[in-house]
Design a protein around this motif. Sequence first.
Motif, PDB file in Angstrom:
ATOM      1  N   PHE A  61       0.850  -1.183   0.000  1.00 20.75           N
ATOM      2  CA  PHE A  61       0.000   0.000   0.000  1.00 20.75           C
ATOM      3  C   PHE A  61       0.889   1.237   0.000  1.00 20.75           C
ATOM      4  O   PHE A  61       1.813   1.331   0.815  1.00 20.75           O
ATOM      5  CB  PHE A  61      -0.893   0.041   1.246  1.00 20.75           C
ATOM      6  CG  PHE A  61      -1.868  -1.093   1.358  1.00 20.75           C
ATOM      7  CD1 PHE A  61      -3.169  -0.954   0.901  1.00 20.75           C
ATOM      8  CD2 PHE A  61      -1.500  -2.306   1.933  1.00 20.75           C
ATOM      9  CE1 PHE A  61      -4.085  -1.995   1.011  1.00 20.75           C
ATOM     10  CE2 PHE A  61      -2.405  -3.354   2.056  1.00 20.75           C
ATOM     11  CZ  PHE A  61      -3.704  -3.198   1.587  1.00 20.75           C
ATOM     12  N   THR A  62       0.605   2.195  -0.881  1.00 18.54           N
ATOM     13  CA  THR A  62       1.406   3.419  -0.922  1.00 18.54           C
ATOM     14  C   THR A  62       0.521   4.652  -1.010  1.00 18.54           C
ATOM     15  O   THR A  62      -0.540   4.629  -1.627  1.00 18.54           O
ATOM     16  CB  THR A  62       2.372   3.417  -2.129  1.00 18.54           C
ATOM     17  OG1 THR A  62       1.627   3.240  -3.339  1.00 18.54           O
ATOM     18  CG2 THR A  62       3.418   2.327  -2.006  1.00 18.54           C
ATOM     19  N   VAL A  63       0.991   5.718  -0.396  1.00 20.71           N
ATOM     20  CA  VAL A  63       0.383   7.033  -0.556  1.00 20.71           C
ATOM     21  C   VAL A  63       1.460   7.959  -1.125  1.00 20.71           C
ATOM     22  O   VAL A  63       2.565   7.523  -1.416  1.00 20.71           O
ATOM     23  CB  VAL A  63      -0.186   7.559   0.771  1.00 20.71           C
ATOM     24  CG1 VAL A  63      -1.385   6.729   1.204  1.00 20.71           C
ATOM     25  CG2 VAL A  63       0.875   7.587   1.871  1.00 20.71           C
ATOM     26  N   GLY A  64       1.146   9.238  -1.276  1.00 15.84           N
ATOM     27  CA  GLY A  64       2.099  10.144  -1.901  1.00 15.84           C
ATOM     28  C   GLY A  64       2.203  11.455  -1.157  1.00 15.84           C
ATOM     29  O   GLY A  64       1.492  11.693  -0.176  1.00 15.84           O
ATOM     30  N   PRO A  65       3.067  12.354  -1.626  1.00 12.41           N
ATOM     31  CA  PRO A  65       3.324  13.602  -0.898  1.00 12.41           C
ATOM     32  C   PRO A  65       2.116  14.521  -0.772  1.00 12.41           C
ATOM     33  O   PRO A  65       2.021  15.303   0.172  1.00 12.41           O
ATOM     34  CB  PRO A  65       4.448  14.256  -1.711  1.00 12.41           C
ATOM     35  CG  PRO A  65       4.399  13.616  -3.061  1.00 12.41           C
ATOM     36  CD  PRO A  65       3.916  12.228  -2.827  1.00 12.41           C
TER      37      PRO A  65
END
Length: 603
Positions: A61-65
Amino acid sequence: MNGWMNRILRIDLSKDKFLVEKIPKKVYHEFIGGKGLGAYFFYKEIKNKIDPLGPENKLIFTVGPAIATPYPTSGRYYLFFKSPLTGICGNSSSGGTAAERIKRCGYDAIIIEGISPRKTYLIITENGVEFKPADNIWGKDTFETEKIIKDDFGREESSVLTIGPAGENLVKYAMIVNDKWRCAGRCGPGAVMGSKKLKAILFNGYKDVEVNDPDRFYELTKKHISHKVLDNKMLMDTYRAYGTPIIYPNLAEEGAIPTRYFHKGYFDGWEKIGPNAIEDRLEIKNQSCGSCPIACGRLSEVKDGKYKGLRLEGPEHELLYSFGSTFDIDDLNFIAFCNDYADRMGIDSISTAHSIALAIDAYRMGKFDPGFELNYGDPECVIRLMRMISTREGVGNILAEDLSTIEKKFGMEGHAIKVKNLGVGGYDPRVMKGVALSYMVNDRGGCYQKASMYMVELFELGDCLSYDDEKVYSLIEREDLFTILDSFPTCKFYQDSMDIKDCVEVLNALTGEEYDEEELLTISNRIQSLLRLWNVREGITREDDHLSKRCYEEPVPDGPAEGAVSDRKEEDRWLDIYYDKRGWDKDGKPDEKSLEEFMRDMR
C-alpha cells in the motif's frame, strides 16, 4: 522530510511482527509516491514466478506527498501485488478516506507479507500494529465488517479496508473495500488478502504533513481549485452533476457500448439507465473523497419497486456496462442491486460480468448446463450466478477463476474479450481504436484508466474509428502525465486539467525538491518501464499486447459502428511507434541493464 513521512511499515503476518523502516531520500525523489513508490517496491520486493496466493506475494500500500494536504482530489492510495487473476503485475487504487488515514498514521508505504496462522485483522496507528482475531467477522460482508470493527475501536477518524466473502473464498477477482463503496477493484487484491487470512485493516492516525514552502503551496492549491476545478465546466457541470454516466450518451452515439457481451453493436435500452434516468429514478446526493471539491460521488437511493430504499454510491458508468448493457438489461433498479451486492461481497463488477457472460454464451452454445436456464435479458440468472461466484457454489467455483481458465473449462478459448487475461472495460475496442491501444499496453492488462483515452476519442479528436497516429502520441503523453499525477496521487477526473509544468510547481513547493519537466517525464517513463520489465520476466511478449481474436474476426453487427473490426496490422504499426517512443525493443522489452543499474543505485 517535506511531503513525505519518511517511514515504511513492514508487517509479517506469519510471525505477528512489524518493523518501521526508512529508505534513502533519493528513492522518494525518483519515485515520488503512490504509483511510483508502489512500482519501486513491487519491482524490488516481489519475485517473478511466485504463487500469487502463496506466502511470497505481498500487498504493498502506498500514498504520496500530496495526501493529507488540501491539494485538490489528493485522496487516493495505490496497491501493488502479483495478480492471481492475470499472473502479472497487479495494481489497483481507491479513494474515500483511506489514503489520508494511512498517511496520518505516519507511513508512506505499508508492506504486508507472509500468511497468518489464524484469521486476523489489523489495527494500525502512529504507534504501530495490533494483531486481532477475526473469527467473529469472518464470513461477514464488507459493510458489516467495517461497522463491527469501527464500533469496537470506538474512535472517530478511522478508516477500514476489508474483504468480503469473495476474498475469503479466494475468488480470483475479489476486491478490497473501504468507506462501504470505495474499492481497490481490479486484478484480485481481495483474493491475495484472503489468502493471507487477513480480513481487514483499520487505520487511525493524526500526524500532520510538513510542507516545504507553505505560502507557495497553498497559493497553488487555491489557484488550482479555482481555475482547474471550479471554473472547469467538464468537471463541475458534468461529473459533479451526473458522475461518470454522463459519457453514456456519447458512447451510444458512437455505437461503443458493449452489448450482449460484444455480440450486439447498439444498446437499445441505454436511455433507460443513462444519466437522465438516474436523476429521475434515484434520489441523489453528492459526496466526495478526501480533499476533493468535485464531489462526483453520488449517494443514491432507489425510490420504488423491488429494491425500494436500497442506498448505495453509484451506479457509475462501469456498473451500467457491467450489469446493464453486457446482459442487455435496462432495469436501473436491478443494476443498483448488483452494484450493492458486488460491494458487499467484495467482487469486481467488470470481471464478474465477463465471467457470467462467458457462462451464458457457453450455455447458449451447448457447451455446459448448470441445471437452470442462462439467458441475456434475464436479471434472475445474473443474480443467481453472482451469489454462486461469491461462495464458489456449483458452477460459481468455475466462474470464480480467471477468464482463461473459464474458457478452457468450457472449450471456448479466445472467446473472452480481454488483454493479458484482464477483461476490458465498458468501451468496445473494435470501435474505439485509441482505447484499444491503451488496453493493449497497460501494465495490468485490459484497462483504460491509465490514460483515459476515451476523453481524447470522444471529446478531442472526435474520430473513434481511425488509426490516426496522433492517438499513439496522445496516449504516450497522457500516460507520462497521469503516471506522475498517480504518484501524487490525484483523481483521474482531475488529471485532464493538469500539465507537466503544473506538476513541477506543485511538487517543488510541497517537497522542496528541484524537479524540472524533463526530469519528471524521465521518472514517469522509468516507472512504466520497470513494471513492463517485471511483466516481461513473467513471460509477457509482444504477442500479449493484442486484443482477443473475436475483435479481429467478429465485426460490430449493427448500430452506428456497424462493420467495425480491429485491424492487427494497424495495431502492430502502432506498437512499433509506441515501443520506440518508450525506448523498448521491437518485442516491447525495456533496457534491462540500465534499469538494473539504476535500481542498484537506489539501494
